[in-house]
Design an enzyme around this catalytic site. Structure first.
Site, short mmCIF file in Angstrom:
data_model
loop_
_atom_site.label_atom_id
_atom_site.label_comp_id
_atom_site.label_asym_id
_atom_site.label_seq_id
_atom_site.Cartn_x
_atom_site.Cartn_y
_atom_site.Cartn_z
N HIS B 37 0.83 -1.21 0.00
CA HIS B 37 0.00 0.00 0.00
C HIS B 37 0.87 1.26 0.00
O HIS B 37 0.58 2.23 -0.68
CB HIS B 37 -0.95 0.00 1.21
CG HIS B 37 -2.26 -0.67 0.94
ND1 HIS B 37 -2.40 -2.03 0.92
CD2 HIS B 37 -3.49 -0.15 0.63
CE1 HIS B 37 -3.66 -2.33 0.63
NE2 HIS B 37 -4.34 -1.21 0.46
N LYS B 102 -9.89 -8.23 7.80
CA LYS B 102 -10.59 -8.53 9.06
C LYS B 102 -10.34 -7.38 10.03
O LYS B 102 -9.29 -6.74 9.98
CB LYS B 102 -10.12 -9.85 9.68
CG LYS B 102 -8.62 -9.87 9.96
CD LYS B 102 -8.26 -10.53 11.25
CE LYS B 102 -6.75 -10.67 11.39
NZ LYS B 102 -6.26 -10.65 12.75
#
Ligand code: SF4
Lengths: 279, 189
Positions: B37, B102
């Protein structure tokens, strides 16, 4: 005096790394089985069923139960009448290197906390040694994932906070963790000692099977109460809601100073792994 | 409700989804964690193209275990998504539609989900062996030096997911536990 070859340590650690990451301990399996049957909330029951299927699939296909195969925490109970022939720590690191390589386990360790370059072989192990009487050497490999490790907390409470303060701290830890540590969780709780000692107690508590209560009835009772309070929070499996937030918890204690009440909570997950061998 | 979706998806595909629904996702899913990222952001800052098309895409926050000979992928459950909170709103504004991971997201991510008609889906945390079964093909498309964090192009079939954040402001991590607790009260009352 009994001599153990360093190579035997390496071989055992390598084997235990693979075993721990592939097969969950019997107490964790039993708790998952019990809860998938007992859980009343439909989405939670379904989710526990899938976690069960995953555990079985890992067993059958010899795959890691979870992709975070963790930091290799190695606990050694070394008999004081044992002589290790060779370099003790190097032998353990080598076992981790071999186990994580041959077992196709994930290499998740960076060699420096700020410069962050992966060591590519999951070394070094986090080694904790305790000297015990006798001429045996007991090795436990407990790979620890960091989704749950990151949710762990330490508090230096005041003596006046008492048992209520401890309970509140533990419950607050679970609340703050929420869905992050892959609930249902398992907790290791340390109470007493000093700033450093209490954290060790919490980590060590995770080695005790969750179906084995604290030998002191006072703390066994506290374990029961805490478990009930946590499972009344409603977080549920994966944080989707439900009864099963925590599979079990263990408390370890130590004498402490008149002025303090340290408490530490080491958060672990439904993939709480440990494998032991005796040399 | 259970929905079957295939990537790339449109805003219209995602509009019916509500927090708590389940999704069987098929098609292409890209993997990226923290380090990847960061590099995506560097490319955007430099005005360079990204290694995969963002429009309608799904990004899975995962660092799988190495695949054994003959396996498509190793264990491949999700990592904690919160670490991507700093980056996700920008990617969603540029066209990414589905995040898979999650754990909790921050308000900026929730706002970006609603603003863009996107979704945040949970894979089962700690169910790495099970999730791997849905992955049919794997190819590392860039940043191989990142090891388990390299960007992978996965082809998945019926990848089982649960809707956490929907385009209407729903959040299963709040509504799920609340609904369960309310069910207890109504039993008692
Ligand atoms: S918290 Fe546990 S189950 Fe979840 S990803 Fe980490 S090691 Fe796996």
């Amino acid at each position: 005096m009994r001599t153990i070859q360093a190579a035997a340590l390496t071989e055992a650690v390598a084997r235990l790394c693979i075993q721990a990451n592939t097969y969950l301990p019997a107490d964790i399996v039993a708790a998952l089985d019990r809860q998938r049957k007992a859980e009343p909330w439909p989405l939670a029951k379904e989710t526990l069923g899938l976690l069960w299927d995953n555990m079985k699939l890992a067993e059958q296909t010899h795959m890691p139960v979870c992709q975070d195969t963790g930091m290799a925490c190695v606990f050694v109970e070394l008999g004081q009448d044992v002589h290790i022939e060779g370099d003790f720590e190097a032998a353990i690191h080598e076992g981790v290197r071999q186990g994580y390589g041959e077992g196709y386990l994930r290499k998740s360790i960076v060699g420096d906390p700020l410069r962050r370059v992966n060591t590519e072989d999951n070394t070094p192990a986090a080694i904790t040694v305790r000297l015990v009487p006798g001429d045996r050497c007991t090795l436990t490999v407990a790979p620890k994932g960091f989704g749950s490790e990151n949710m762990s907390r330490l508090g230096m409470l005041k003596p006046a906070d008492g048992v209520e303060g401890v309970k509140n701290f533990v419950i607050e830890t679970v609340r703050l963790a929420g869905s992050n540590p892959c609930p249902p969780i398992v907790l290791g709780i340390g109470i007493g000692g000093s700033f450093d000692k209490v954290v060790y107690l919490a980590k060590h508590a995770l080695l005790r099977p969750i179906d084995q209560p604290n030998p002191d009835p006072y703390y066994a009772q506290l374990e029961q109460e805490l478990l009930a309070s946590i499972n009344a929070l409603g977080v549920g499996p994966q944080g989707f809601g439900g009864q099963t937030t925590c599979l079990g918890l263990s408390i370890e204690t130590a004498p402490t100073h008149v002025a303090g009440l340290p408490v530490a909570v080491n958060v672990s997950c439904h993939v709480t792994r440990r494998a032991t061998a005796e040399l | 409700m259970q929905y079957k979706l295939t990537t790339p998806v449109t805003r219209e595909d995602l509009a019916p989804l509500r927090a708590g629904d389940t999704v069987l996702l098929s098609g292409v899913v890209y993997t990226a964690r923290d380090a990847a990222h960061k590099r995506l952001m560097e490319r955007l800052d430099a005005g360079e193209p990204l290694p995969f098309p963002l429009e309608g895409s799904a990004i899975y926050y995962v660092g799988p275990t190495p695949e054994k000979p003959g396996q498509v992928i190793g264990s491949a459950g999700p990592t904690t998504s919160g670490r991507m909170d700093a980056y996700s709103p920008r990617l969603l504004d540029l066209g990414q539609s589905i995040m898979i991971g999650k754990g909790k997201r921050n308000q900026a991510v929730k706002d970006a989900v609603v603003r863009n008609g996107a979704v945040y889906l949970a894979a089962l945390g700690g169910a790495g062996a099970l999730m791997a079964g849905s992955v049919k093909k794997l190819e590392i498309i860039c940043w191989e030096d990142l090891g388990c964090e390299a960007v992978r192009r996965l082809e998945v079939k019926d990848f089982p997911l649960t809707v956490i954040l929907d385009a209407h402001g729903g959040d299963l991590y709040e509504s799920g536990p609340a609904a369960y607790l309310a069910s207890l009260e109504s039993k008692e009352g």
